[in-house]
Enzyme design. Structure first.
Site, PDB file in Angstrom:
ATOM      1  N   CYS A   1     -11.444  -0.627  -3.268  1.00  0.00           N
ATOM      2  CA  CYS A   1     -10.824   0.508  -3.808  1.00  0.00           C
ATOM      3  C   CYS A   1     -11.545   1.022  -4.860  1.00  0.00           C
ATOM      4  O   CYS A   1     -11.062   2.082  -5.538  1.00  0.00           O
ATOM      5  CB  CYS A   1      -9.355   0.244  -4.327  1.00  0.00           C
ATOM      6  SG  CYS A   1      -9.243  -0.929  -5.386  1.00  0.00           S
TER       7      CYS A   1
ATOM      8  N   ASP B   1      -9.939  -8.102  -0.422  1.00  0.00           N
ATOM      9  CA  ASP B   1      -9.710  -6.769  -0.769  1.00  0.00           C
ATOM     10  C   ASP B   1      -9.194  -7.137  -1.985  1.00  0.00           C
ATOM     11  O   ASP B   1      -8.106  -7.144  -2.468  1.00  0.00           O
ATOM     12  CB  ASP B   1      -8.269  -6.529   0.341  1.00  0.00           C
ATOM     13  CG  ASP B   1      -7.791  -5.255   0.021  1.00  0.00           C
ATOM     14  OD1 ASP B   1      -8.385  -4.275  -0.599  1.00  0.00           O
ATOM     15  OD2 ASP B   1      -6.528  -4.963   0.658  1.00  0.00           O
TER      16      ASP B   1
ATOM     17  N   GLN C   1       0.894  -1.020  -0.006  1.00  0.00           N
ATOM     18  CA  GLN C   1       0.002  -0.051  -0.191  1.00  0.00           C
ATOM     19  C   GLN C   1       0.990   1.076  -0.088  1.00  0.00           C
ATOM     20  O   GLN C   1       1.701   1.207   0.563  1.00  0.00           O
ATOM     21  CB  GLN C   1      -1.036   0.039   1.104  1.00  0.00           C
ATOM     22  CG  GLN C   1      -1.763  -1.265   1.349  1.00  0.00           C
ATOM     23  CD  GLN C   1      -3.235  -0.943   0.246  1.00  0.00           C
ATOM     24  OE1 GLN C   1      -3.455   0.230  -0.171  1.00  0.00           O
ATOM     25  NE2 GLN C   1      -4.070  -1.979   0.264  1.00  0.00           N
TER      26      GLN C   1
HETATM   27  N1  SAH Z   1      -4.608  -7.081   1.008  1.00  0.00           N
HETATM   28  C1  SAH Z   1      -3.546  -6.737   0.201  1.00  0.00           C
HETATM   29  C2  SAH Z   1      -3.511  -6.411  -1.403  1.00  0.00           C
HETATM   30  C3  SAH Z   1      -4.656  -5.816  -1.779  1.00  0.00           C
HETATM   31  S1  SAH Z   1      -4.432  -5.378  -3.641  1.00  0.00           S
HETATM   32  C4  SAH Z   1      -2.863  -5.449   0.797  1.00  0.00           C
HETATM   33  O1  SAH Z   1      -3.406  -4.378   1.438  1.00  0.00           O
HETATM   34  O2  SAH Z   1      -1.773  -5.108   0.654  1.00  0.00           O
HETATM   35  C5  SAH Z   1      -5.174  -6.932  -4.401  1.00  0.00           C
HETATM   36  C6  SAH Z   1      -4.442  -8.167  -4.534  1.00  0.00           C
HETATM   37  O3  SAH Z   1      -5.169  -9.038  -5.248  1.00  0.00           O
HETATM   38  C7  SAH Z   1      -3.192  -7.855  -5.589  1.00  0.00           C
HETATM   39  O4  SAH Z   1      -2.242  -8.475  -4.678  1.00  0.00           O
HETATM   40  C8  SAH Z   1      -3.519  -8.838  -6.631  1.00  0.00           C
HETATM   41  O5  SAH Z   1      -2.316  -9.455  -7.170  1.00  0.00           O
HETATM   42  C9  SAH Z   1      -4.502  -9.834  -6.278  1.00  0.00           C
HETATM   43  N2  SAH Z   1      -5.324 -10.497  -7.153  1.00  0.00           N
HETATM   44  C10 SAH Z   1      -5.838  -9.736  -8.233  1.00  0.00           C
HETATM   45  N3  SAH Z   1      -6.835 -10.940  -8.956  1.00  0.00           N
HETATM   46  C11 SAH Z   1      -6.858 -11.852  -8.001  1.00  0.00           C
HETATM   47  C12 SAH Z   1      -7.760 -13.196  -7.970  1.00  0.00           C
HETATM   48  N4  SAH Z   1      -8.469 -13.339  -8.944  1.00  0.00           N
HETATM   49  N5  SAH Z   1      -7.396 -14.045  -6.924  1.00  0.00           N
HETATM   50  C13 SAH Z   1      -6.447 -13.650  -5.892  1.00  0.00           C
HETATM   51  N6  SAH Z   1      -5.877 -12.548  -5.855  1.00  0.00           N
HETATM   52  C14 SAH Z   1      -5.877 -12.044  -6.818  1.00  0.00           C
END
Ligand code: SAH
Length: 471
Positions: free
Chosen positions: A420, A393, A294
């Site tokens: 987001c 998330d 983040q």
């Molecule tokens: N919760 C974490 C990341 C949130 S961003 C934090 O706060 O740091 C969203 C994340 O979802 C990213 O790391 C992305 O790689 C992942 N992502 C995207 N599509 C996805 C899917 N279909 N299944 C699992 N993860 C996924």
């Protein structure tokens, strides 16, 4: 009345669009005016006409809005980095609050009375500047063909020169100016996107706000650093960068692809460590150039704190954290739960998540690589996995249908959704409500002051009558 490109129209701005553009109406026709804010009366130049609306840009400010403030950045209009710096911070928060509630009501179908009753005030920043811990600066040439860096203008790849963005850390300036100085001194070229020629593409700068540690990664259009070639440049540059106070990691990253993706997969440390560290709450994270992390650490702590508060953990719960990235939320929750499972599609992120768990001595967190919409149904089908709380998330496009469907089958007592994009959030919440969940809590966190983006955390509980049958 017919509107045409380049026509000048006088309009009063009454609302704001998703990207922070001002919206005004003339004879029922909507104008989306870039750089105009709520309360302005402006002359706008039409840039693109659609059937019932048009895009325009601010041409002449006739009566400035009472909510206008003087932006701290001299290039805020040209630069595509932020959109609403000219609006007072209080109004920015009000705009974001309205954007979230509006989407929940319009797209989610929630009654206005419910949203008014449960939605808590947006968590803003005390100082909404200098909050970004990461920035990726393109290196290129300005109109006079001088070597430069800054940010792209909105919707283009023209670089608006700026080494000291007010949303970024003050250290950016010294680092960028050092790199430009040695590039000029040693006649090192910047990458040209059209021809695919030239060496230096981007500079990535990161800072651990709690550790103070700085990381610089220079992205170059090459496969490797050939010995002898530009050796003086690299030696002198790395020496100068390493002397900057708190510098911890200097690296290069190779990217030979003709692509908008900034970082390549391979890199090399030139000086110092391959990572920096940062601490959120009581958990320390290792961050390398490729890690997702983040970008506003002050607000991230509040965001995760809110997710923790909404999860209402007592220590006995099994928690699934879907879309877990490098395990930030999972590890933040692990101290208060019996067991946490994280799911994430990027293998490197899961590697980091496991490493971060180990570093912090956290033993009750396990991580799986894969798509949430594949891992969850498979584990539920084969192993009958269980959750008291599911945290999601997802990226802007929201959760996949299959993921929501499995969440409903697993029927956790609580769902905490960190989003987001409040439009896809509202869409997904509608599905979860139809499956027996009730929206209990909503609160926004302003992770990106000066821009139109907003992060939201919600909590839902299962209220269906068939609870026991589902377990
Ligand atoms: N919760 C974490 C990341 C949130 S961003 C934090 O706060 O740091 C969203 C994340 O979802 C990213 O790391 C992305 O790689 C992942 N992502 C995207 N599509 C996805 C899917 N279909 N299944 C699992 N993860 C996924």
């Amino acid at each position: 009345m017919e509107y045409k490109k380049n026509q000048i129209v006088t309009v009063t701005i009454e609302d704001m669009g998703n990207d922070g553009e001002g919206i005004g109406k003339v004879d029922g026709f909507s104008l989306f005016v870039k750089d105009a804010v709520i309360g302005d009366k402006v002359e706008a130049r039409i840039t693109k006409v659609k059937k019932s609306y048009a895009y325009a840009r601010l041409e002449n400010l006739l009566v400035p809005s009472p909510f206008r403030v003087k932006p701290k950045c001299a290039v805020h209009r040209q630069c595509g980095g932020c959109q609403i710096q000219a609006l007072s911070y209080e109004k920015q928060l009000e705009f974001k609050q309205k954007k979230v509630s509006g989407n929940l009501i319009r797209i989610g179908g929630f009654p206005e009375m419910l949203i008014d009753a449960i939605m808590e005030p947006m968590i803003g920043m005390e100082n909404p500047y200098r909050y970004r811990n990461k920035a990726q600066f393109p290196i290129g040439y300005d109109r006079e063909n001088n070597l430069t860096t800054g940010f792209y203008a909105g919707r283009t790849h023209n670089i608006i020169s700026n080494t000291d963005c007010v949303l970024g850390i003050s250290e950016n300036k010294e680092i960028l100016e050092t790199i430009l100085y040695y590039m000029k001194e040693k006649h090192i070229s910047a990458y040209d996107e059209v021809s695919g020629q030239g060496l230096v593409r981007h500079v990535l700068i990161r800072k651990g706000f709690s550790s103070g540690e700085l990381m610089v990664c220079i992205i170059i259009n090459a496969k490797n650093l050939k010995d002898g070639k530009n050796q003086d440049f690299w030696e002198e540059l790395v020496d100068a960068l390493s002397k900057i106070s708190n510098m911890t990691s200097v690296s290069i990253n190779y990217n030979r692809e003709k692509t908008n993706v900034i970082l390549g997969q391979e890199g090399k440390v030139l000086w110092g460590k391959p990572y920096i560290t940062d601490t959120i709450g009581s958990v320390t994270f290792r961050i390398s150039p490729l890690s997702f992390y983040q970008i506003n650490p002050v607000q991230t702590e509040k965001l995760y704190g809110l997710a923790l508060e909404y999860a209402e953990l007592k220590g006995t719960e099994t928690v699934w954290d879907l879309y877990c990235g490098i395990g930030t939320i999972s590890l933040f929750l692990a101290g208060k739960a019996r067991q946490v499972y994280g799911v994430e599609v990027v293998p490197q992120a899961i590697f980091d998540a496991r490493e971060n768990a180990r570093l912090n001595g956290i033993k009750n967190a396990e991580f799986y690589v894969g798509k949430a919409e594949e891992v969850l149904p498979e584990k539920y089908g084969k192993e009958g996995i269980y959750a008291d709380v599911i945290v999601v998330d997802p990226p802007r496009k929201g959760c996949d249908e299959k993921c929501l469907e499995t969440m409903l089958k697993m029927c956790p007592e609580k769902i905490v959704y960190v989003s987001c994009d409040s439009a896809t959030l509202a869409r997904d919440l509608k599905v979860l409500c139809e499956g027996g969940y009730e929206l209990k809590k909503v609160r926004g966190v302003d992770m990106f002051p000066g821009t139109g983006h907003v992060e939201v955390v919600i909590m839902m509980t299962y209220c269906g009558s068939d609870k026991k049958n589902k377990r």
